[in-house]
Write a protein that holds these residues in place. Sequence first.
Motif, short mmCIF file in Angstrom:
data_model
loop_
_atom_site.label_atom_id
_atom_site.label_comp_id
_atom_site.label_asym_id
_atom_site.label_seq_id
_atom_site.Cartn_x
_atom_site.Cartn_y
_atom_site.Cartn_z
N LEU A 80 5.29 48.51 -13.31
CA LEU A 80 4.11 48.35 -12.35
C LEU A 80 3.52 50.04 -12.33
O LEU A 80 2.26 50.25 -12.38
CB LEU A 80 4.37 47.87 -11.25
N SER A 81 4.52 50.97 -12.12
CA SER A 81 3.85 52.31 -12.12
C SER A 81 3.25 52.68 -13.27
O SER A 81 2.18 53.62 -13.32
CB SER A 81 5.19 53.31 -11.94
N PHE A 82 3.85 52.36 -14.56
CA PHE A 82 3.26 52.67 -15.87
C PHE A 82 1.71 52.06 -16.14
O PHE A 82 0.85 52.87 -16.34
CB PHE A 82 4.25 51.94 -16.79
N LEU A 83 1.77 50.83 -15.37
CA LEU A 83 0.30 50.11 -15.48
C LEU A 83 -0.50 50.98 -14.56
O LEU A 83 -1.97 50.97 -14.98
CB LEU A 83 0.38 48.73 -15.17
N ALA A 107 9.67 40.97 -3.15
CA ALA A 107 9.98 42.20 -3.78
C ALA A 107 8.52 42.59 -4.50
O ALA A 107 8.45 43.79 -4.53
CB ALA A 107 11.03 41.95 -4.73
N ILE A 108 7.90 41.92 -5.24
CA ILE A 108 6.89 42.19 -6.23
C ILE A 108 5.70 42.65 -5.16
O ILE A 108 4.95 43.49 -5.42
CB ILE A 108 6.19 41.12 -7.03
N PHE A 109 5.31 41.83 -4.18
CA PHE A 109 4.46 42.14 -3.15
C PHE A 109 4.66 43.58 -2.66
O PHE A 109 3.63 44.32 -2.10
CB PHE A 109 4.22 41.13 -2.08
N GLU A 161 2.24 46.70 -2.95
CA GLU A 161 1.62 47.82 -2.04
C GLU A 161 2.26 49.10 -2.13
O GLU A 161 1.07 49.91 -1.93
CB GLU A 161 2.20 47.04 -0.74
N LYS A 162 3.41 49.67 -2.69
CA LYS A 162 3.74 50.91 -2.78
C LYS A 162 3.05 51.41 -4.05
O LYS A 162 2.32 52.70 -3.93
CB LYS A 162 5.08 50.91 -3.21
N VAL A 163 2.66 50.69 -5.10
CA VAL A 163 2.18 51.38 -6.42
C VAL A 163 0.86 51.27 -6.13
O VAL A 163 -0.03 52.35 -6.46
CB VAL A 163 2.52 50.67 -7.62
N PHE A 164 0.05 50.36 -5.60
CA PHE A 164 -1.62 50.21 -5.88
C PHE A 164 -2.15 50.39 -4.36
O PHE A 164 -3.41 50.42 -4.25
CB PHE A 164 -1.86 48.84 -6.34
N GLY A 165 -1.50 50.23 -3.25
CA GLY A 165 -2.00 50.04 -1.83
C GLY A 165 -2.89 51.36 -1.42
O GLY A 165 -3.71 51.22 -0.85
N ALA A 166 -2.40 52.68 -2.26
CA ALA A 166 -3.36 53.70 -1.75
C ALA A 166 -4.66 53.73 -2.65
O ALA A 166 -5.62 54.74 -2.31
CB ALA A 166 -2.52 54.88 -1.83
N TRP A 167 -4.84 53.14 -3.64
CA TRP A 167 -6.03 52.98 -4.47
C TRP A 167 -7.06 52.57 -3.62
O TRP A 167 -7.21 51.51 -3.30
CB TRP A 167 -5.67 52.06 -5.77
N PRO A 168 -8.18 53.43 -3.36
CA PRO A 168 -9.28 53.08 -2.51
C PRO A 168 -10.07 52.06 -3.08
O PRO A 168 -10.34 51.98 -4.44
CB PRO A 168 -10.08 54.21 -2.42
N LEU A 207 -4.06 42.51 -1.16
CA LEU A 207 -3.73 43.87 -0.59
C LEU A 207 -4.97 44.29 0.16
O LEU A 207 -6.00 43.81 0.08
CB LEU A 207 -3.46 44.85 -1.47
N ALA A 208 -4.75 45.20 1.20
CA ALA A 208 -5.78 45.85 1.99
C ALA A 208 -7.23 46.18 1.25
O ALA A 208 -8.33 46.28 1.69
CB ALA A 208 -5.35 46.89 2.90
N ASN A 209 -7.03 46.75 0.13
CA ASN A 209 -7.93 47.42 -0.80
C ASN A 209 -8.69 46.04 -1.69
O ASN A 209 -9.45 46.75 -2.32
CB ASN A 209 -7.38 48.60 -1.59
N GLY A 210 -8.27 45.08 -1.33
CA GLY A 210 -9.03 43.94 -2.14
C GLY A 210 -8.34 43.33 -3.45
O GLY A 210 -8.63 42.40 -4.10
#
Length: 460
Positions: free
Chosen positions: A125-128, A222-224, A228-235, A32-35
């Motif tokens: 994934l949201s739970f994690l 689908a996992i990717f 991206e949706k769940v973790f992508g905004a994590w800086p 992901l873009a955040n690494g």
Amino acid sequence: MATAALAVAASPAPAHAQSRAELDKVLRRKVLANGMEVIVVENHGVPIATLEINVRNGAFTQSPEYAGLAHMYEHMFFKANKDLPTADAFNDRAGELGAVFNGTTQEERVNYYLTLPADSVAGGLSFLASALINPSFRDDELAREKEVVLGEYDRNEAQPGFQWQQRANELLYPGQSSRKNTIGDRKVIANVTPAQMREIQRKYYVPNNCALIVTGDVNPEAIFALAEKVFGAWPRGEDPFKLDPIPPIPALDGNKSSISEEPINAVAVLMQWQGPSVGKDPGATFAADVFSDVLNTPGSTFQKNLVDSGLWLAVGVNYYTLNQVGPISVSGQTTPDKFRAAMAALERELARFNDPTYVSPRELEAVKAQRTVSSAFGIEKASEIAHTIGFWWSVASLDYFMSYTDRMAQQRITDLMRYTSTYIIGKPRVTNVLLSSDARRAIGLTEKELLTPFKAGVKQ
């Protein structure tokens, strides 16, 4: 929750992987873009999936004042967070998802995983993510969980060999044993604070120091998209190992020894060397695994001369793959009356470790073939392959894991000899002996005697 065993540790077998060509058919990866690295292994045999988060944390990040707190953090992962404000709410949500969850702490990784029905993956994934990104570290929950971890410590401490193993680590890793000690220091655990938990989070729990591994009945694309949706905004965070570099393990300046006394019937011996770092000398790690396989095979010269001769009850060789200097271990059990003869016989075998005829081409090919055959099965169990990939991603890299079986098959006698000459023959070592007080008095064993090689028929 689990910590690494106190016995001599062994690396998870990457032979549970298959050849690179086979893995390329079923394993997909994306960063992901955040690494954050996302790794997916697709297997539609059973409608379940395993979701695992791996963090490059663990004992190796622990200065003495943090000894045991990587494991403490692991326990707090399963408590309150921003979205689930109590531990009961956390457990209730896991139940709604049909998830079984756990975590482990080892020297160079901490992992958290759920196994759940495939149709619960998005919720899982949201739970994690809630636990990973927004933990609460409530004072009351930390106080309760501290007692749980102290209970684990007390149970470990009560086991035979605990202090013996602790002392072995102190000698093998001078001044840096806290970085090999997953269970930690009792006083440190007893005085843990929420601020220490937040410091660990700030430094190590950043997306560019984490991998998400999803295995089982899933679609990679689908996992990717979900990742991206769940973790992508994590800086993205700072690289924790540039921010706070791990101090190098000091080299041994000579042979070391220790004797521990406990009421056991046999004499236990643990002889160790500082082995290769997978980051600095990856080639030696493949040779180390092949060499250990050969020597541990029933009927090998090593086993015939030591165990089949009756001098040792059992003896084995192991290299535990780590980035921060993995240990090479020869461990075994004998009896007090045979101790010196057994040690002299072991010395004779050690002296032959760089003899190119000690391992025959036939033995070498047999263990390589065995690794190849065994590799065909581990990929079928989603949870097992997730744990294995996570370990190797943490201590080495995904590429190391992917190429493992192929690299093992390429090992030659000259590779094995380079390994033994570089890390064992003539190198400083630590010899640790565990026996009863009565046995020690009966044979008159001293730590000084353990510093030099035993010779047949000679009391040091």
